[in-house]
Scaffold this active site. Structure first.
Site, PDB file in Angstrom:
ATOM      1  N   HIS A   1      59.205  80.216  28.374  1.00  0.00           N
ATOM      2  CA  HIS A   1      60.321  79.539  27.729  1.00  0.00           C
ATOM      3  C   HIS A   1      60.468  79.974  26.273  1.00  0.00           C
ATOM      4  O   HIS A   1      61.401  80.696  25.937  1.00  0.00           O
ATOM      5  CB  HIS A   1      60.100  78.024  27.867  1.00  0.00           C
ATOM      6  CG  HIS A   1      61.183  77.178  27.285  1.00  0.00           C
ATOM      7  ND1 HIS A   1      61.374  75.874  27.645  1.00  0.00           N
ATOM      8  CD2 HIS A   1      62.125  77.445  26.356  1.00  0.00           C
ATOM      9  CE1 HIS A   1      62.395  75.368  26.976  1.00  0.00           C
ATOM     10  NE2 HIS A   1      62.862  76.308  26.179  1.00  0.00           N
TER      11      HIS A   1
ATOM     12  N   SER B   1      73.803  69.734  21.643  1.00  0.00           N
ATOM     13  CA  SER B   1      73.478  70.516  22.839  1.00  0.00           C
ATOM     14  C   SER B   1      74.545  71.565  23.132  1.00  0.00           C
ATOM     15  O   SER B   1      75.750  71.287  23.017  1.00  0.00           O
ATOM     16  CB  SER B   1      73.368  69.547  24.023  1.00  0.00           C
ATOM     17  OG  SER B   1      73.087  70.261  25.197  1.00  0.00           O
ATOM     18  N   GLY B   2      74.092  72.768  23.511  1.00  0.00           N
ATOM     19  CA  GLY B   2      74.976  73.768  24.104  1.00  0.00           C
ATOM     20  C   GLY B   2      76.094  74.303  23.233  1.00  0.00           C
ATOM     21  O   GLY B   2      77.124  74.737  23.760  1.00  0.00           O
TER      22      GLY B   2
ATOM     23  N   GLY C   1      67.430  77.465  21.839  1.00  0.00           N
ATOM     24  CA  GLY C   1      66.643  77.028  20.693  1.00  0.00           C
ATOM     25  C   GLY C   1      67.259  75.767  20.121  1.00  0.00           C
ATOM     26  O   GLY C   1      68.390  75.393  20.471  1.00  0.00           O
ATOM     27  N   ASN C   2      66.530  75.118  19.255  1.00  0.00           N
ATOM     28  CA  ASN C   2      67.064  73.908  18.608  1.00  0.00           C
ATOM     29  C   ASN C   2      66.248  73.549  17.375  1.00  0.00           C
ATOM     30  O   ASN C   2      65.148  74.073  17.184  1.00  0.00           O
ATOM     31  CB  ASN C   2      67.161  72.737  19.596  1.00  0.00           C
ATOM     32  CG  ASN C   2      66.082  72.781  20.640  1.00  0.00           C
ATOM     33  OD1 ASN C   2      64.926  72.548  20.336  1.00  0.00           O
ATOM     34  ND2 ASN C   2      66.447  73.122  21.868  1.00  0.00           N
TER      35      ASN C   2
ATOM     36  N   HIS D   1      63.562  81.064  20.810  1.00  0.00           N
ATOM     37  CA  HIS D   1      63.367  81.858  22.025  1.00  0.00           C
ATOM     38  C   HIS D   1      63.166  83.311  21.562  1.00  0.00           C
ATOM     39  O   HIS D   1      64.058  84.144  21.726  1.00  0.00           O
ATOM     40  CB  HIS D   1      64.587  81.752  22.944  1.00  0.00           C
ATOM     41  CG  HIS D   1      64.699  80.456  23.686  1.00  0.00           C
ATOM     42  ND1 HIS D   1      65.496  80.295  24.789  1.00  0.00           N
ATOM     43  CD2 HIS D   1      64.091  79.269  23.494  1.00  0.00           C
ATOM     44  CE1 HIS D   1      65.380  79.053  25.248  1.00  0.00           C
ATOM     45  NE2 HIS D   1      64.546  78.404  24.466  1.00  0.00           N
TER      46      HIS D   1
ATOM     47  N   GLU E   1      66.419  68.968  24.228  1.00  0.00           N
ATOM     48  CA  GLU E   1      64.992  68.887  23.893  1.00  0.00           C
ATOM     49  C   GLU E   1      64.691  67.804  22.858  1.00  0.00           C
ATOM     50  O   GLU E   1      63.655  67.836  22.209  1.00  0.00           O
ATOM     51  CB  GLU E   1      64.486  70.247  23.404  1.00  0.00           C
ATOM     52  CG  GLU E   1      64.663  71.387  24.389  1.00  0.00           C
ATOM     53  CD  GLU E   1      63.846  71.272  25.681  1.00  0.00           C
ATOM     54  OE1 GLU E   1      63.248  70.204  25.919  1.00  0.00           O
ATOM     55  OE2 GLU E   1      63.834  72.252  26.437  1.00  0.00           O
TER      56      GLU E   1
ATOM     57  N   HIS F   1      62.624  75.236  17.308  1.00  0.00           N
ATOM     58  CA  HIS F   1      62.271  75.774  18.623  1.00  0.00           C
ATOM     59  C   HIS F   1      63.054  77.063  18.824  1.00  0.00           C
ATOM     60  O   HIS F   1      64.289  77.055  18.786  1.00  0.00           O
ATOM     61  CB  HIS F   1      62.593  74.743  19.702  1.00  0.00           C
ATOM     62  CG  HIS F   1      62.606  75.312  21.080  1.00  0.00           C
ATOM     63  ND1 HIS F   1      61.602  76.129  21.560  1.00  0.00           N
ATOM     64  CD2 HIS F   1      63.513  75.207  22.086  1.00  0.00           C
ATOM     65  CE1 HIS F   1      61.886  76.486  22.797  1.00  0.00           C
ATOM     66  NE2 HIS F   1      63.043  75.950  23.133  1.00  0.00           N
TER      67      HIS F   1
ATOM     68  N   SER G   1      70.662  67.960  21.384  1.00  0.00           N
ATOM     69  CA  SER G   1      69.902  68.978  22.112  1.00  0.00           C
ATOM     70  C   SER G   1      69.141  68.325  23.255  1.00  0.00           C
ATOM     71  O   SER G   1      68.570  67.241  23.088  1.00  0.00           O
ATOM     72  CB  SER G   1      68.906  69.627  21.145  1.00  0.00           C
ATOM     73  OG  SER G   1      67.907  70.312  21.879  1.00  0.00           O
TER      74      SER G   1
HETATM   75 ZN    ZN Z   1      64.300  76.329  24.710  1.00  0.00          ZN
END
Ligand code: ZN
Length: 220
Positions: free
Chosen positions: A162, A49-50, A32-33, A101, A80, A99, A78
């Site tokens: 996703h 990111s991550g 997610g982000n 999940h 995305e 975003h 991210s």
């Molecule tokens: Zn995602």
């Protein structure tokens, strides 16, 4: 970039929204982000990111501009960021994107079904339905194109196999959209188990959207 244009308050919004998203069970791990745009400067603050949400501090937040360039931050943004900035560029009314999940709306994303308009809150603030955008691999510019197209003028869209993307004028609005989309997905699945869910008619949807936009709340 003048450093005074970078605001800690916006970095903090991304940190806090990430922790809220995890505590609501809308994602797990580093997935997610989140992004938020400062309308005054046009700068977009985005999750690194991550990184697990509980480890992220305001120093980890990456600041980008509408041309997809990093203007501040020592982390990678991210993966995305393409769709975050793509949505911000396409929708002037959107200043926050979350975003997730999640579980229940992902059941619709996995079976590639729409979440229909079955409840008042959903049709008022999300749209007539939430659809799946066209499939693309995560983190690609193609996914960003598909997400922007699939979102249209609604406030949520699903990415097949996703997750879900929810948007709003600010972080609390986007979080509310996440909550209502997930609740509606859960209700629809349960309703299917015990009977035949009824979709709200289009004229009634329009009437509710007009009421929510123009008349609902104090002082309207
Ligand atoms: Zn995602």
């Amino acid at each position: 970039m003048d450093s005074h244009m970078i605001k800690d308050s916006y970095r903090q919004m991304v940190v806090d929204a990430g922790n809220t998203m995890v505590s609501l069970g809308l994602t797990v791990g580093t997935w997610g982000n989140i992004s938020v745009r400062d309308v005054e400067t046009g700068l977009i603050y985005i999750k690194p990111s991550g990184m697990p949400y509980c480890d992220i501090t305001i120093d980890d937040i990456v600041v980008m501009n509408s041309k997809y360039e990093i203007v501040s931050g020592h982390r990678k943004p991210s993966i995305e960021f393409h769709f975050h900035i793509g949505i911000m560029n396409a929708r002037k009314d959107v200043n926050a994107i979350i975003h997730t999940h999640p579980i229940f709306s992902s059941a619709f994303a996995v079976t590639r079904q729409d979440i229909p308009g079955i409840s008042e809150d959903f049709v008022q603030i999300v749209g007539d339905k939430v659809i799946n955008c066209e499939y693309s691999l995560p983190g690609t510019p193609e996914l960003a194109i598909n997400v922007v197209k699939g979102l249209g003028d609604r406030n949520a869209v699903m990415v097949p196999n996703h997750g879900t993307i929810c948007v709003g004028a600010d972080i609390p609005s986007a979080l509310k959209i996440c909550h209502v989309v997930e609740k509606s997905a859960q209700i629809y699945i349960y309703a299917k188990l015990i009977g035949d869910p009824q979709i709200i008619s289009e004229p009634d949807m329009r009437a509710m959207q007009d009421f929510a936009r123009n008349h609902y709340g104090q002082g309207k």
